[in-house]
Write a protein that holds these residues in place. Structure first.
Motif: not given
Ligand SMILES: Nc1nc2c(ncn2[C@@H]2O[C@H](COP(=O)(O)OP(=O)(O)OP(=O)(O)O)[C@@H](O)[C@H]2O)c(=O)[nH]1
Ligand SMILES: [Mg+2]
Length: 392
Positions: A190-196
């Motif tokens: 359910e969790r989005p991928a995170v890009v910094l």
């Protein structure tokens, strides 16, 4: 009797004169009746008259515009049309012509030198200079020259195809064909991928964030953007424009607010709306400013209270050369970079930076910026890159 007659004549004359006057008055009255008024020509106020006619309107047109156009029915406001960006696949092939400057120096230059009949020390020096000049870096240049010397000796006389094949093989060996360049943008359950997205000022972070969002939308993903550059309101507006064009929601905070809290809110929003990916744009910062680098570390740690940071993209301007390398090392220490987005490759003859930056950082180039257009960002493909340098 005579006086009666005189009176009658006078009265008759007076009646006749009166009737004639009436007749004339009626005729004149007809003449002075104003014709139906043409639409009013209102003199322009002083400031309007002083202003030059607006661009594209001729003066004679300006006069005729006094007749109002027929009223058009008022149309209801239309929601802005969302753009449909192309998917990420095949982009580098489409953009390979943008590498023309590097092709001239690195590709054509080396092919010409290696095709000479006699390859004496002077020619090998020139080959070395060409590689160094194209930002390949000293160590990789030495490895390449050694390899090329050995291979040329074995070959003896060389056909143009053999020279090309030799160079292709050596460049690909330095860039790395089996490196994993996957951009981690797939959600975990359910969790989005995170890009910094990080880097020094003006390297192209916001543009790359916007282009990446488009590219992911083109691949059918649901994207949320975080405007964690809170230094300038304009930075959030810039990102908002990118987001609005493709329907990616932008989470922003107050100007001068805490960037870590905006990043946190963006990730929270991404989780709420079950997005595939959240991309967080950060403010440009000099790697020499300890306070700002600490702040960046905090942005990452705060996000990690909520989710995993799957990708830390360092945005490097390909035209900055070796100076970019020093920046990169400091960023790598603070936020553990997982991929490089090399921007402005279209504007440089020093495409060899792809080799040196990976070597210095031990991190793969995952994305390349090849222009200012919204879809001028491509997943990096070493073979397409080398073939573009050597000319097909
Ligand atoms: N030619 C070219 N220009 C690029 C590329 N990527 C970004 N730019 C340009 O670089 C300039 C700076 O881009 P931004 O995205 O605003 O840079 P930034 O890193 O966000 O800047 P700060 O937030 O001020 O640190 C813009 O004019 C972009 O159009 C590229 O791949 N090629
Ligand atoms: Mg920016």
């Amino acid at each position: 009797m005579e006086s009666y007659l005189g009176l009658i004549v006078i009265i008759a004359v007076a009646v006749l004169l009166a009737a004639g006057g009436m007749f004339l008055l009626i005729r004149q009255g007809k003449k002075v009746t104003p014709p139906p008024r043409p639409p009013e020509v209102r003199p322009a106020p002083e400031e309007e008259r002083a202003a030059p006619p607006s661009a594209g309107v001729r003066e004679d047109e300006a006069v005729t515009t006094t007749v109002p156009p027929p009223a058009r029915p008022i149309e209801p406001p239309v929601a802005p049309q969302l753009e449909v960006p192309p998917p990420s696949a095949g982009r580098m092939v489409r953009l390979r012509a943008r590498l023309a400057r590097s092709q001239t120096t690195l590709g054509k230059g080396l092919l010409e030198l290696l095709s000479r009949d006699r390859l004496d020390d002077d020619v090998w020096d020139e080959i070395e200079e060409t590689l160094i000049g194209a930002d390949v870096g000293v160590a990789p240049t030495q490895v390449m020259v050694e390899e090329l010397r050995t291979r040329v000796k074995v070959l003896g006389s060389r056909t143009p195809d053999e020279v090309r094949g030799l160079l292709r093989e050596q460049l690909l060996a330095q860039i790395g064909t089996d490196t994993d360049r996957t951009l981690h943008v797939t959600k975990h359950g359910e969790r989005p991928a995170v890009v910094l997205v990080v880097g020094v000022n003006g390297t192209g972070k916001t543009t790359t964030t916007g282009k990446l969002a488009r590219s992911l939308v083109g691949d059918g993903k649901h994207v949320v953007l975080g405007a964690a550059d809170t230094f300038r309101a304009a930075a959030a507006d810039q990102l908002q424009t990118w987001g609005d064009r493709v329907g990616a929601e932008v989470v922003r905070g107050p100007e001068g607010g805490d960037p870590a809290s905006v990043a946190f809110d963006a990730v929270a929003k991404g989780m709420d709306v079950k997005a595939d990916a959240v991309i967080v744009d950060t403010a440009g910062r000099l790697h020499t400013k300890t306070g700002l680098m600490d702040e960046l570390g905090k942005v990452k740690r705060v996000i990690e209270k909520k989710a995993t940071v799957d990708e830390v993209l360092l945005v490097l301007d390909a035209t900055t050369g070796q100076n970019g390398m020093r920046q990169a090392q400091v960023f790598a220490e603070v936020v553990n970079i997982t991929g490089i987005a090399l921007t402005k490759l279209d504007g440089t003859a020093k495409g060899g930076i792809v080799i040196s930056v990976q070597r210095e950082l031990g991190v793969p180039v995952k994305l390349v910026g090849l222009g200012e257009g919204p879809d001028d960002l491509a997943p990096f493909d070493p073979e397409v890159f080398v073939d573009a340098l050597l000319g097909d």
